[in-house]
Motif scaffolding. Structure first.
Motif, mmCIF file in Angstrom:
data_model
loop_
_atom_site.group_PDB
_atom_site.id
_atom_site.type_symbol
_atom_site.label_atom_id
_atom_site.label_comp_id
_atom_site.label_asym_id
_atom_site.label_seq_id
_atom_site.Cartn_x
_atom_site.Cartn_y
_atom_site.Cartn_z
ATOM 1 N N ASP A 1 9.486 -3.568 0.215
ATOM 2 C CA ASP A 1 8.569 -4.460 -0.496
ATOM 3 C C ASP A 1 7.115 -4.121 -0.200
ATOM 4 O O ASP A 1 6.225 -4.420 -0.999
ATOM 5 N N LYS A 2 6.890 -3.505 0.959
ATOM 6 C CA LYS A 2 5.522 -3.188 1.367
ATOM 7 C C LYS A 2 5.524 -1.910 2.192
ATOM 8 O O LYS A 2 6.423 -1.680 3.006
ATOM 9 N N PHE B 1 -1.429 7.897 -2.157
ATOM 10 C CA PHE B 1 -0.515 6.780 -1.872
ATOM 11 C C PHE B 1 -0.773 5.613 -2.826
ATOM 12 O O PHE B 1 0.161 4.945 -3.267
ATOM 13 N N SER B 2 -2.042 5.364 -3.135
ATOM 14 C CA SER B 2 -2.378 4.240 -4.017
ATOM 15 C C SER B 2 -1.866 4.463 -5.438
ATOM 16 O O SER B 2 -1.478 3.518 -6.123
ATOM 17 N N ILE B 3 -1.869 5.704 -5.879
ATOM 18 C CA ILE B 3 -1.366 6.025 -7.216
ATOM 19 C C ILE B 3 0.162 5.923 -7.259
ATOM 20 O O ILE B 3 0.740 5.376 -8.196
ATOM 21 N N GLN B 4 0.804 6.447 -6.232
ATOM 22 C CA GLN B 4 2.264 6.515 -6.218
ATOM 23 C C GLN B 4 2.930 5.183 -5.848
ATOM 24 O O GLN B 4 4.024 4.882 -6.323
ATOM 25 N N ILE B 5 2.266 4.392 -4.999
ATOM 26 C CA ILE B 5 2.902 3.184 -4.455
ATOM 27 C C ILE B 5 1.993 1.985 -4.706
ATOM 28 O O ILE B 5 0.854 1.946 -4.229
ATOM 29 N N SER B 6 2.492 1.005 -5.408
ATOM 30 C CA SER B 6 1.671 -0.165 -5.762
ATOM 31 C C SER B 6 1.513 -1.135 -4.602
ATOM 32 O O SER B 6 0.512 -1.845 -4.505
ATOM 33 N N ASN B 7 2.484 -1.166 -3.716
ATOM 34 C CA ASN B 7 2.484 -2.155 -2.636
ATOM 35 C C ASN B 7 2.090 -1.528 -1.296
ATOM 36 O O ASN B 7 2.715 -1.760 -0.268
#
Length: 224
Positions: free
Chosen positions: A135-136, A156-162
């Motif tokens: 979840d995070k 990481f910000s592009i690939q993972i929203s959380n």
């Protein structure tokens, strides 16, 4: 909430290189926060205390090369410390992976940033089935190199929203030190294969095939 911690360490720098044999490595240690490492950490701390060590940061490279704060320690003392760290990372419920860039293919900052960005992006893509179960995701990096920090944040910000980023000190997180350990052994693996271990590295791993059979093969079991 299921949380994944990612601890990151690097070897190399973004400056121009004249030695095309150099590599730039980035190691990622993955820890599922539902798997407690308290006892593993306590055992490491107690083992160090019993041996008379009172240090916060087991910095693998300087321990092996007898640099920085480890110049006054004998080879047996330093080998004992490295084996303590080895046993810790092997027993801990963690996994890791390393991306490596040949500097002969990226001799300047721009080329290195491009190739490193692609490699990190591919690493995340390859392991997204695992990462997406959480979840995070919390990323720990000491911001030792601003260029790498910026790349990590962007990718990481592009690939993972959380995802959440934390500026962490090596002295406070044994798993950052684990990332440093894995990264150091992976660099030694490359140097050994290319026949260019330094004198201090050869002297440290003086037992026949110890580096390969114990350390290199040992950490291979922890690769994600």
């Amino acid at each position: 909430m299921k949380e994944l911690s990612v601890f990151i360490d690097e070897s190399g720098d973004f400056g121009d290189t004249r030695d095309v044999r150099d590599y730039y490595l980035v190691t990622f240690v993955f820890h599922d926060q539902s798997k407690d490492i308290t006892e593993d950490t306590k055992k490491l701390e107690q083992s160090m205390k019993d041996s008379g060590w009172n240090i916060e940061y087991i910095h693998t490279g300087p321990v092996i090369r007898r640099e920085n704060g480890f110049t006054d320690y004998s080879i047996d003392e330093r080998r004992s410390l490295i084996y303590k760290m080895f046993n810790f990372v092997i027993k801990c419920p963690i996994n890791f992976c390393t991306v490596a860039i040949k500097r002969k293919e990226a001799t300047n900052k721009v080329q290195l940033s491009g190739k490193l960005g692609k490699a990190i992006n591919q690493m995340l893509t390859d392991h997204m089935d695992y990462i997406s179960k959480f979840d995070k995701v919390i990323v720990y990096y000491d911001n030792g190199q601003n260029e790498l920090g910026a790349l990590l944040n962007a990718i990481f910000s592009i690939q993972i929203s959380n995802v959440e980023f934390r500026n962490a000190e090596q002295q406070k997180y044994r798993l950052l030190q684990a990332a440093d350990f894995f990264c150091s052994i992976d660099l030694l693996k490359i140097k050994r294969a290319e026949g260019r271990l330094s004198r201090s590295e050869t002297q440290f791993f003086y037992k026949p095939n110890e580096l390969k059979k114990t350390f290199i093969k040992g950490i291979d079991k922890k690769r994600i």
